[in-house]
Design a protein around this motif. Structure first.
Motif, PDB file in Angstrom:
ATOM      1  N   ILE A 156      51.386  20.186 -34.326  1.00 57.76           N
ATOM      2  CA  ILE A 156      51.697  21.577 -34.015  1.00 57.76           C
ATOM      3  C   ILE A 156      52.820  22.081 -34.915  1.00 57.76           C
ATOM      4  O   ILE A 156      52.759  23.188 -35.448  1.00 57.76           O
ATOM      5  CB  ILE A 156      52.087  21.738 -32.529  1.00 57.76           C
ATOM      6  N   ALA A 157      53.849  21.265 -35.090  1.00 58.92           N
ATOM      7  CA  ALA A 157      54.982  21.647 -35.931  1.00 58.92           C
ATOM      8  C   ALA A 157      54.525  21.917 -37.365  1.00 58.92           C
ATOM      9  O   ALA A 157      54.968  22.879 -38.001  1.00 58.92           O
ATOM     10  CB  ALA A 157      56.037  20.549 -35.909  1.00 58.92           C
ATOM     11  N   LYS A 158      53.650  21.074 -37.863  1.00 62.54           N
ATOM     12  CA  LYS A 158      53.174  21.220 -39.233  1.00 62.54           C
ATOM     13  C   LYS A 158      52.320  22.470 -39.408  1.00 62.54           C
ATOM     14  O   LYS A 158      52.399  23.161 -40.428  1.00 62.54           O
ATOM     15  CB  LYS A 158      52.359  19.980 -39.637  1.00 62.54           C
ATOM     16  N   LEU A 159      51.511  22.769 -38.410  1.00 64.88           N
ATOM     17  CA  LEU A 159      50.611  23.919 -38.489  1.00 64.88           C
ATOM     18  C   LEU A 159      51.330  25.252 -38.331  1.00 64.88           C
ATOM     19  O   LEU A 159      51.009  26.223 -39.010  1.00 64.88           O
ATOM     20  CB  LEU A 159      49.542  23.822 -37.393  1.00 64.88           C
ATOM     21  N   SER A 160      52.298  25.285 -37.431  1.00 72.27           N
ATOM     22  CA  SER A 160      52.820  26.572 -36.974  1.00 72.27           C
ATOM     23  C   SER A 160      54.251  26.908 -37.374  1.00 72.27           C
ATOM     24  O   SER A 160      54.719  28.009 -37.107  1.00 72.27           O
ATOM     25  CB  SER A 160      52.744  26.613 -35.450  1.00 72.27           C
ATOM     26  N   SER A 163      59.805  24.581 -34.400  1.00 71.39           N
ATOM     27  CA  SER A 163      60.774  23.493 -34.486  1.00 71.39           C
ATOM     28  C   SER A 163      60.240  22.279 -33.737  1.00 71.39           C
ATOM     29  O   SER A 163      59.255  22.376 -32.988  1.00 71.39           O
ATOM     30  CB  SER A 163      62.104  23.937 -33.874  1.00 71.39           C
ATOM     31  N   LYS A 164      60.897  21.140 -33.903  1.00 73.81           N
ATOM     32  CA  LYS A 164      60.452  19.925 -33.224  1.00 73.81           C
ATOM     33  C   LYS A 164      60.464  20.107 -31.711  1.00 73.81           C
ATOM     34  O   LYS A 164      59.507  19.724 -31.026  1.00 73.81           O
ATOM     35  CB  LYS A 164      61.352  18.748 -33.617  1.00 73.81           C
ATOM     36  N   GLN A 165      61.541  20.694 -31.191  1.00 71.82           N
ATOM     37  CA  GLN A 165      61.637  20.876 -29.748  1.00 71.82           C
ATOM     38  C   GLN A 165      60.627  21.886 -29.241  1.00 71.82           C
ATOM     39  O   GLN A 165      59.973  21.672 -28.217  1.00 71.82           O
ATOM     40  CB  GLN A 165      63.051  21.315 -29.345  1.00 71.82           C
ATOM     41  N   ALA A 166      60.466  22.989 -29.962  1.00 69.95           N
ATOM     42  CA  ALA A 166      59.491  24.011 -29.561  1.00 69.95           C
ATOM     43  C   ALA A 166      58.074  23.445 -29.618  1.00 69.95           C
ATOM     44  O   ALA A 166      57.230  23.764 -28.776  1.00 69.95           O
ATOM     45  CB  ALA A 166      59.605  25.233 -30.460  1.00 69.95           C
ATOM     46  N   SER A 167      57.812  22.578 -30.596  1.00 72.16           N
ATOM     47  CA  SER A 167      56.492  21.952 -30.724  1.00 72.16           C
ATOM     48  C   SER A 167      56.229  20.996 -29.572  1.00 72.16           C
ATOM     49  O   SER A 167      55.105  20.911 -29.063  1.00 72.16           O
ATOM     50  CB  SER A 167      56.378  21.206 -32.053  1.00 72.16           C
ATOM     51  N   LYS A 168      57.265  20.275 -29.150  1.00 68.08           N
ATOM     52  CA  LYS A 168      57.121  19.381 -28.000  1.00 68.08           C
ATOM     53  C   LYS A 168      56.828  20.179 -26.738  1.00 68.08           C
ATOM     54  O   LYS A 168      55.959  19.810 -25.939  1.00 68.08           O
ATOM     55  CB  LYS A 168      58.394  18.548 -27.819  1.00 68.08           C
ATOM     56  N   ASN A 169      57.560  21.275 -26.563  1.00 66.12           N
ATOM     57  CA  ASN A 169      57.327  22.136 -25.396  1.00 66.12           C
ATOM     58  C   ASN A 169      55.919  22.716 -25.428  1.00 66.12           C
ATOM     59  O   ASN A 169      55.238  22.796 -24.401  1.00 66.12           O
ATOM     60  CB  ASN A 169      58.353  23.269 -25.358  1.00 66.12           C
ATOM     61  N   LYS A 170      55.497  23.117 -26.632  1.00 69.42           N
ATOM     62  CA  LYS A 170      54.164  23.698 -26.785  1.00 69.42           C
ATOM     63  C   LYS A 170      53.086  22.669 -26.482  1.00 69.42           C
ATOM     64  O   LYS A 170      52.096  22.967 -25.805  1.00 69.42           O
ATOM     65  CB  LYS A 170      53.986  24.235 -28.213  1.00 69.42           C
ATOM     66  N   PHE A 171      53.276  21.458 -26.971  1.00 62.05           N
ATOM     67  CA  PHE A 171      52.269  20.423 -26.737  1.00 62.05           C
ATOM     68  C   PHE A 171      52.159  20.094 -25.253  1.00 62.05           C
ATOM     69  O   PHE A 171      51.052  19.877 -24.741  1.00 62.05           O
ATOM     70  CB  PHE A 171      52.604  19.163 -27.531  1.00 62.05           C
ATOM     71  N   ASN A 172      53.275  20.088 -24.550  1.00 61.06           N
ATOM     72  CA  ASN A 172      53.251  19.832 -23.102  1.00 61.06           C
ATOM     73  C   ASN A 172      52.479  20.916 -22.361  1.00 61.06           C
ATOM     74  O   ASN A 172      51.679  20.622 -21.462  1.00 61.06           O
ATOM     75  CB  ASN A 172      54.668  19.728 -22.557  1.00 61.06           C
ATOM     76  N   SER A 173      52.692  22.164 -22.738  1.00 56.37           N
ATOM     77  CA  SER A 173      51.969  23.259 -22.088  1.00 56.37           C
ATOM     78  C   SER A 173      50.500  23.257 -22.502  1.00 56.37           C
ATOM     79  O   SER A 173      49.610  23.598 -21.716  1.00 56.37           O
ATOM     80  CB  SER A 173      52.603  24.614 -22.431  1.00 56.37           C
ATOM     81  N   PHE A 174      50.232  22.839 -23.742  1.00 58.31           N
ATOM     82  CA  PHE A 174      48.856  22.753 -24.231  1.00 58.31           C
ATOM     83  C   PHE A 174      48.068  21.711 -23.454  1.00 58.31           C
ATOM     84  O   PHE A 174      46.886  21.920 -23.116  1.00 58.31           O
ATOM     85  CB  PHE A 174      48.861  22.416 -25.720  1.00 58.31           C
TER      86      PHE A 174
END
Length: 230
Positions: A156-160, A163-174
């Motif tokens: 997610i971080a690479k695509l979008s 940040s690392k933390q925002a990507s972790k939060n996004k992956f959890n919600s995903f």
């Protein structure tokens, strides 16, 4: 109003994708702002230079280390901190401010700015959560992540450019999103059609050639190591 409008926000973002012909990641948030004539984006460094003020004076003026939006006469002036690092924080902040604008937060409360001191805790929390959800879905939409078969926050971080933390939060919600069997709407189909080339294209890690995901070997160098476009 304190209930987060998840369904409306999802619909609104997909409309933005279609209307602005957004078809790949990462999204250029400044390009999105340029399509709205009632919005003007000004960097902190530009404003500091123009009015010969210090960084601390700029922070005081904006009342924020990240960004501030001024609403007047149905127009929006967005100040954002272009000096802050990492850069991913800037992208998120601008998407967050766009969320406030598109969701009508300043108009709803008839405010020229969003000040925590002028709102109740529940009102402020509601607006911030809505703007955060808007930013998350705008920069990395669940519909697209599902089609890309995203498996971790690093992807997610690479695509979008999150940040690392925002990507972790996004992956959890995903992951929570994947538990539901949402019906594909006509608007979803329009979005997926626009992203088709992005979703179904990879890049040869050896020569950089763009290849369909249906290919097993690069037609240029015959290698078989591919990665998603980013």
């Amino acid at each position: 109003m304190t209930k987060i409008r998840y369904q409306y926000i999802n619909f609104l973002i997909k409309q933005i994708y279609v209307n602005l012909n957004i078809n790949s990641y990462p999204i250029n948030i400044l390009d999105i702002f340029s399509n709205y004539k009632n919005c003007k984006v000004v960097s902190y460094s530009h404003h500091m230079k123009r009015f010969d003020i210090t960084y601390s004076q700029m922070i005081s003026f904006a009342n924020s280390k990240d960004a501030s939006t001024v609403y007047k006469n149905k127009k929006y002036l967005i100040f954002y901190n272009d000096l802050i690092r990492p850069y991913e924080r800037q992208y998120w902040t601008l998407a967050h401010e766009l969320g406030h604008i598109m969701l009508g937060h300043l108009e709803y409360y008839d405010n020229t700015r969003i000040f925590r001191s002028s709102l109740s805790d529940s009102e402020y929390t509601w607006m911030e959560k809505e703007a955060d959800y808007f930013a998350s879905q705008l920069l990395a939409n669940n519909l697209i992540l599902k089609e890309l078969n995203i498996e971790n926050s690093t992807q997610i971080a690479k695509l979008s450019n999150l940040s690392k933390q925002a990507s972790k939060n996004k992956f959890n919600s995903f992951k929570k999103y994947l538990k539901f069997n949402f019906k594909t709407t006509d608007l979803d189909k329009l979005v997926l059609n626009q992203f088709d080339a992005f979703i179904n294209t990879t890049i040869c890690t050896n020569c950089g050639c763009r290849i369909s995901t249906k290919k097993y070997f690069c037609p240029i160098c015959n290698e078989s190591n591919f990665e998603r476009m980013a």
